[in-house]
Structure formats: C-alpha cells, structure tokens
Write a protein that holds these residues in place. Sequence first.
Motif, PDB file in Angstrom:
ATOM      1  N   GLN A  75      26.409  44.066  43.374  1.00  0.00           N
ATOM      2  CA  GLN A  75      26.072  42.756  42.835  1.00  0.00           C
ATOM      3  C   GLN A  75      27.158  41.716  43.085  1.00  0.00           C
ATOM      4  O   GLN A  75      26.951  40.531  42.862  1.00  0.00           O
ATOM      5  CB  GLN A  75      25.799  42.845  41.330  1.00  0.00           C
ATOM      6  N   GLY A  76      28.299  42.152  43.535  1.00  0.00           N
ATOM      7  CA  GLY A  76      29.383  41.223  43.823  1.00  0.00           C
ATOM      8  C   GLY A  76      30.480  41.268  42.776  1.00  0.00           C
ATOM      9  O   GLY A  76      30.324  41.864  41.706  1.00  0.00           O
ATOM     10  N   TYR A  77      31.595  40.654  43.093  1.00  0.00           N
ATOM     11  CA  TYR A  77      32.745  40.630  42.190  1.00  0.00           C
ATOM     12  C   TYR A  77      32.756  39.320  41.418  1.00  0.00           C
ATOM     13  O   TYR A  77      32.531  38.244  41.989  1.00  0.00           O
ATOM     14  CB  TYR A  77      34.055  40.752  42.981  1.00  0.00           C
ATOM     15  N   GLU A  78      33.044  39.396  40.152  1.00  0.00           N
ATOM     16  CA  GLU A  78      33.228  38.192  39.350  1.00  0.00           C
ATOM     17  C   GLU A  78      34.667  37.723  39.513  1.00  0.00           C
ATOM     18  O   GLU A  78      35.604  38.490  39.254  1.00  0.00           O
ATOM     19  CB  GLU A  78      32.930  38.488  37.882  1.00  0.00           C
ATOM     20  N   PRO A  79      34.890  36.476  39.963  1.00  0.00           N
ATOM     21  CA  PRO A  79      36.247  36.003  40.263  1.00  0.00           C
ATOM     22  C   PRO A  79      37.248  36.166  39.131  1.00  0.00           C
ATOM     23  O   PRO A  79      38.348  36.681  39.337  1.00  0.00           O
ATOM     24  CB  PRO A  79      36.024  34.532  40.626  1.00  0.00           C
ATOM     25  N   ALA A  80      36.895  35.719  37.914  1.00  0.00           N
ATOM     26  CA  ALA A  80      37.870  35.743  36.813  1.00  0.00           C
ATOM     27  C   ALA A  80      38.366  37.146  36.488  1.00  0.00           C
ATOM     28  O   ALA A  80      39.581  37.376  36.419  1.00  0.00           O
ATOM     29  CB  ALA A  80      37.276  35.082  35.568  1.00  0.00           C
ATOM     30  N   PRO A  81      37.485  38.148  36.287  1.00  0.00           N
ATOM     31  CA  PRO A  81      37.967  39.511  36.022  1.00  0.00           C
ATOM     32  C   PRO A  81      38.738  40.106  37.192  1.00  0.00           C
ATOM     33  O   PRO A  81      39.694  40.861  36.995  1.00  0.00           O
ATOM     34  CB  PRO A  81      36.680  40.304  35.753  1.00  0.00           C
ATOM     35  N   LEU A  82      38.313  39.764  38.425  1.00  0.00           N
ATOM     36  CA  LEU A  82      39.009  40.304  39.587  1.00  0.00           C
ATOM     37  C   LEU A  82      40.411  39.718  39.713  1.00  0.00           C
ATOM     38  O   LEU A  82      41.377  40.426  40.026  1.00  0.00           O
ATOM     39  CB  LEU A  82      38.202  40.029  40.860  1.00  0.00           C
ATOM     40  N   ILE A  83      40.543  38.431  39.436  1.00  0.00           N
ATOM     41  CA  ILE A  83      41.871  37.803  39.439  1.00  0.00           C
ATOM     42  C   ILE A  83      42.766  38.470  38.402  1.00  0.00           C
ATOM     43  O   ILE A  83      43.940  38.773  38.670  1.00  0.00           O
ATOM     44  CB  ILE A  83      41.749  36.292  39.156  1.00  0.00           C
ATOM     45  N   GLN A  84      42.231  38.699  37.206  1.00  0.00           N
ATOM     46  CA  GLN A  84      43.002  39.337  36.148  1.00  0.00           C
ATOM     47  C   GLN A  84      43.406  40.744  36.529  1.00  0.00           C
ATOM     48  O   GLN A  84      44.524  41.187  36.236  1.00  0.00           O
ATOM     49  CB  GLN A  84      42.198  39.353  34.845  1.00  0.00           C
ATOM     50  N   ALA A  85      42.505  41.480  37.206  1.00  0.00           N
ATOM     51  CA  ALA A  85      42.814  42.842  37.638  1.00  0.00           C
ATOM     52  C   ALA A  85      43.925  42.853  38.679  1.00  0.00           C
ATOM     53  O   ALA A  85      44.807  43.722  38.671  1.00  0.00           O
ATOM     54  CB  ALA A  85      41.556  43.511  38.196  1.00  0.00           C
TER      55      ALA A  85
END
Length: 208
Positions: free
Chosen positions: A59-69
């Motif tokens: 479904q794709g990556y959500e930018p905000a959680p991925l940035i935090q990770a």
Amino acid sequence: MSQIPEPTKGRLLYLMRVLEKTGTKQLTSHQIEALTGWSSFTVRKDVSYLDGNYGGTVQGYEPAPLIQAIKKTLGLETRRRFCVVGLGRLGSAYLNFHAFHLGEFELVAGFDISVNRVEILKSPVPLYPAYKMAEIIRRFSIEIALLCVPGEAAQGVAEKLAAAGIRGILNFAPVILTLDGEITVRNVYVVDELRALSINLQPPQDFQ
C-alpha cells in the motif's frame, strides 16, 4: 546502527529529505524509485533495516512514520549543538542557513581568528574570537564543528577543536585531517563532488 552499510545510511538520509519535501500521503517503492533513481529492490532492502511501524510495501509508505523510523534507527532523535569555525564567505553564509532551523541541530556559536570580523559581522548567533573556542565549546556542550578555515590552518584548528571536546568535524578545507582519539571527520571537498558527478556524465559531445 553499526550493522547498517554506509551506502544504505547515505540513501536513508537522502530518502528522509525526499519524504520531507513530498506532499503525498503515501509513497510506494516504485514511486520512490522514480524520485531517487534507486531500484525498488534497493529501496525495500534499505527500509528493511529500520525499526518501527511505517507502512507496508504494497500500500506504500507513510512519509511521517517512515521519517521517524529513519531518525530513530540512525540515532537522529537527539538534538545536537554545533558551531561554525572560520567566518569568511563560506562560514558566515552558514550562520544564516535556513535548514539549521529544522530542529535536529542547534547552532550556538561562531568563531574566527579575526576579532574585527567577529565584532562587525551580523549574526543570529553569538560570535567569539578563536582564542575562546575551548571555553565556549565546553560551556555549551558543543559536539560538532563546521570547519571553514583555509587549508593551511585546518589541521591545527581541528586539533584544538578535538582537545576542547568536539566529537565531530565537518571539514570544508581542501585537506585531509589526521586526528587521534574517537572523533568523526567528514570531508566536503567540492572538487571530489565534481569528479563524482563527472564519472556519471556521458562522453562530451563533439560540437565541431
């Protein structure tokens, strides 16, 4: 973090910048491939090193959680103080660099060997003569220095910074620094960057 390959760390940092600029709610690995030029396989492999929940590859990556990770995995959640050493054209330009207001880093001081320059230069941060470096670095627990001094002065200044407690140096001088102890140095030499860019260019066209 030490188990993550250095090329992967570099790509993750670049990916974080891409994600910060995009207004898309979700990005697939194929969309990231289009934005970065990396293969979708490379994107998925790099992301697999991260800790946390940041969405799936379907479904794709959500930018905000991925940035935090990315920040959490690479140890970028700690706000670090830094200084600029050498307030010529390059160093003084960094005093007003807008990206330093993103919250990850805090510019707290600038230093120069010229007392006159320190007194007349307009700056949003306090400026000090170079002989106060050790005192100010220890007082404000500064960890990182942007070294913007001439090449012939760089080694000596870097040694003083290391002795004062600086843990990392971003070196803009066109020299290779040799320092004892656990201090990280990254060299930013524009000629090397031009060479790296030239490697990937097509052979020059014949305009005759």
